[in-house]
Design a protein around this motif. Structure first.
Motif, PDB file in Angstrom:
ATOM      1  N   VAL A 139      -8.180 -20.421 -26.456  1.00 21.62           N
ATOM      2  CA  VAL A 139      -8.947 -21.602 -26.057  1.00 21.62           C
ATOM      3  C   VAL A 139      -9.979 -21.235 -24.993  1.00 21.62           C
ATOM      4  O   VAL A 139     -11.115 -21.712 -25.033  1.00 21.62           O
ATOM      5  N   ASN A 140      -9.614 -20.401 -24.047  1.00 22.48           N
ATOM      6  CA  ASN A 140     -10.479 -20.149 -22.897  1.00 22.48           C
ATOM      7  C   ASN A 140     -11.596 -19.137 -23.139  1.00 22.48           C
ATOM      8  O   ASN A 140     -12.643 -19.238 -22.501  1.00 22.48           O
ATOM      9  N   ARG A 141     -11.411 -18.187 -24.014  1.00 25.05           N
ATOM     10  CA  ARG A 141     -12.473 -17.196 -24.229  1.00 25.05           C
ATOM     11  C   ARG A 141     -13.769 -17.823 -24.763  1.00 25.05           C
ATOM     12  O   ARG A 141     -14.841 -17.544 -24.237  1.00 25.05           O
ATOM     13  N   PRO A 142     -13.714 -18.680 -25.788  1.00 23.91           N
ATOM     14  CA  PRO A 142     -14.971 -19.310 -26.233  1.00 23.91           C
ATOM     15  C   PRO A 142     -15.567 -20.236 -25.173  1.00 23.91           C
ATOM     16  O   PRO A 142     -16.790 -20.294 -25.011  1.00 23.91           O
ATOM     17  N   LEU A 143     -14.719 -20.941 -24.440  1.00 22.02           N
ATOM     18  CA  LEU A 143     -15.235 -21.816 -23.393  1.00 22.02           C
ATOM     19  C   LEU A 143     -15.885 -21.009 -22.267  1.00 22.02           C
ATOM     20  O   LEU A 143     -16.895 -21.435 -21.706  1.00 22.02           O
ATOM     21  N   ALA A 144     -15.318 -19.875 -21.946  1.00 21.67           N
ATOM     22  CA  ALA A 144     -15.878 -19.040 -20.876  1.00 21.67           C
ATOM     23  C   ALA A 144     -17.246 -18.483 -21.271  1.00 21.67           C
ATOM     24  O   ALA A 144     -18.143 -18.380 -20.425  1.00 21.67           O
ATOM     25  N   VAL A 161     -10.535 -29.999 -18.012  1.00 19.20           N
ATOM     26  CA  VAL A 161      -9.758 -30.875 -18.903  1.00 19.20           C
ATOM     27  C   VAL A 161      -9.007 -30.054 -19.945  1.00 19.20           C
ATOM     28  O   VAL A 161      -7.831 -30.311 -20.220  1.00 19.20           O
ATOM     29  N   ALA A 162      -9.657 -29.057 -20.520  1.00 20.94           N
ATOM     30  CA  ALA A 162      -8.986 -28.220 -21.521  1.00 20.94           C
ATOM     31  C   ALA A 162      -7.776 -27.519 -20.908  1.00 20.94           C
ATOM     32  O   ALA A 162      -6.701 -27.457 -21.528  1.00 20.94           O
ATOM     33  N   ASN A 163      -7.913 -27.029 -19.693  1.00 28.85           N
ATOM     34  CA  ASN A 163      -6.806 -26.316 -19.072  1.00 28.85           C
ATOM     35  C   ASN A 163      -5.743 -27.259 -18.522  1.00 28.85           C
ATOM     36  O   ASN A 163      -4.572 -26.891 -18.446  1.00 28.85           O
ATOM     37  N   LEU A 164      -6.113 -28.468 -18.139  1.00 25.59           N
ATOM     38  CA  LEU A 164      -5.101 -29.459 -17.783  1.00 25.59           C
ATOM     39  C   LEU A 164      -4.245 -29.795 -18.997  1.00 25.59           C
ATOM     40  O   LEU A 164      -3.022 -29.920 -18.897  1.00 25.59           O
ATOM     41  N   LEU A 165      -4.885 -29.947 -20.152  1.00 26.31           N
ATOM     42  CA  LEU A 165      -4.130 -30.220 -21.377  1.00 26.31           C
ATOM     43  C   LEU A 165      -3.263 -29.023 -21.768  1.00 26.31           C
ATOM     44  O   LEU A 165      -2.140 -29.200 -22.253  1.00 26.31           O
ATOM     45  N   LEU A 221     -10.794 -21.534 -11.977  1.00 23.17           N
ATOM     46  CA  LEU A 221     -10.670 -22.942 -12.357  1.00 23.17           C
ATOM     47  C   LEU A 221      -9.676 -23.106 -13.504  1.00 23.17           C
ATOM     48  O   LEU A 221      -8.856 -24.032 -13.502  1.00 23.17           O
ATOM     49  N   SER A 222      -9.715 -22.213 -14.466  1.00 22.66           N
ATOM     50  CA  SER A 222      -8.800 -22.277 -15.607  1.00 22.66           C
ATOM     51  C   SER A 222      -7.355 -22.070 -15.175  1.00 22.66           C
ATOM     52  O   SER A 222      -6.458 -22.795 -15.607  1.00 22.66           O
ATOM     53  N   ALA A 223      -7.108 -21.103 -14.328  1.00 21.58           N
ATOM     54  CA  ALA A 223      -5.739 -20.850 -13.860  1.00 21.58           C
ATOM     55  C   ALA A 223      -5.217 -22.011 -13.027  1.00 21.58           C
ATOM     56  O   ALA A 223      -4.073 -22.454 -13.212  1.00 21.58           O
ATOM     57  N   LEU A 224      -6.045 -22.530 -12.129  1.00 20.90           N
ATOM     58  CA  LEU A 224      -5.605 -23.654 -11.302  1.00 20.90           C
ATOM     59  C   LEU A 224      -5.387 -24.911 -12.137  1.00 20.90           C
ATOM     60  O   LEU A 224      -4.440 -25.664 -11.898  1.00 20.90           O
ATOM     61  N   GLY A 225      -6.248 -25.144 -13.112  1.00 20.59           N
ATOM     62  CA  GLY A 225      -6.072 -26.302 -13.995  1.00 20.59           C
ATOM     63  C   GLY A 225      -4.805 -26.202 -14.823  1.00 20.59           C
ATOM     64  O   GLY A 225      -4.128 -27.200 -15.068  1.00 20.59           O
ATOM     65  N   THR A 226      -4.456 -25.000 -15.235  1.00 16.52           N
ATOM     66  CA  THR A 226      -3.239 -24.802 -16.020  1.00 16.52           C
ATOM     67  C   THR A 226      -1.997 -24.986 -15.158  1.00 16.52           C
ATOM     68  O   THR A 226      -0.982 -25.510 -15.627  1.00 16.52           O
ATOM     69  N   GLY A 248      -2.016 -27.054 -19.639  1.00 17.23           N
ATOM     70  CA  GLY A 248      -1.001 -26.959 -18.592  1.00 17.23           C
ATOM     71  C   GLY A 248       0.250 -27.757 -18.890  1.00 17.23           C
ATOM     72  O   GLY A 248       1.322 -27.455 -18.351  1.00 17.23           O
ATOM     73  N   ILE A 249       0.144 -28.756 -19.748  1.00 15.24           N
ATOM     74  CA  ILE A 249       1.324 -29.565 -20.080  1.00 15.24           C
ATOM     75  C   ILE A 249       2.362 -28.724 -20.831  1.00 15.24           C
ATOM     76  O   ILE A 249       3.518 -28.663 -20.413  1.00 15.24           O
ATOM     77  N   PRO A 250       2.004 -28.039 -21.917  1.00 14.55           N
ATOM     78  CA  PRO A 250       3.021 -27.171 -22.532  1.00 14.55           C
ATOM     79  C   PRO A 250       3.304 -25.907 -21.721  1.00 14.55           C
ATOM     80  O   PRO A 250       4.316 -25.242 -21.934  1.00 14.55           O
ATOM     81  N   ALA A 251       2.421 -25.586 -20.755  1.00 13.90           N
ATOM     82  CA  ALA A 251       2.641 -24.387 -19.930  1.00 13.90           C
ATOM     83  C   ALA A 251       3.820 -24.534 -18.995  1.00 13.90           C
ATOM     84  O   ALA A 251       4.296 -23.548 -18.434  1.00 13.90           O
ATOM     85  N   VAL A 252       4.312 -25.753 -18.841  1.00 11.89           N
ATOM     86  CA  VAL A 252       5.471 -25.971 -17.973  1.00 11.89           C
ATOM     87  C   VAL A 252       6.658 -25.138 -18.464  1.00 11.89           C
ATOM     88  O   VAL A 252       7.393 -24.570 -17.659  1.00 11.89           O
TER      89      VAL A 252
END
Length: 101
Positions: A66-71, A10-14, A84-89, A16-20
């Motif tokens: 965002v991802n370092r603390p979650l990892a 969910v964090a990486n999907l969110l 998972l993070s890369a694919l979600g983004t 991913g929106i500005p990652a466009v």
């Protein structure tokens, strides 16, 4: 809550929106370098690099912040977590590519 994979997804999907925007800018740069600029375009790519580099670097810093603390808190193996993070983004950009006419 951060022990399971849905939180990372969910964090990486969110994210991913500005990652466009940075993904599109990188695609545009790559496509321009492969095909070459049109004959009437004499400005070159220097101006585009001034735009692309800060956008991509700022997004990369945000993504890693965002991802370092979650990892660290996740029970997933590091390889699985980052995949998972890369694919979600990339999922929102992929969805836009699929639904575009």
């Amino acid at each position: 809550m951060t022990r399971r994979w849905p939180t990372a997804l969910v964090a990486n999907l969110l994210l991913g929106i500005p990652a466009v925007v940075p993904i599109w800018l990188l695609w545009f740069l790559a496509a321009s370098r492969v095909s070459g600029p049109p004959a009437e375009e004499n400005d070159g790519m220097a101006l585009w690099l001034v735009i692309i580099v800060p956008v991509v670097v700022l997004y990369g810093l945000l993504w890693s912040a965002v991802n370092r603390p979650l990892a660290r808190r996740s029970l997933l193996t590091p390889r699985t977590y980052w995949l998972l993070s890369a694919l979600g983004t990339l999922l929102p950009t992929t969805a836009l590519i699929i639904i575009s006419p």
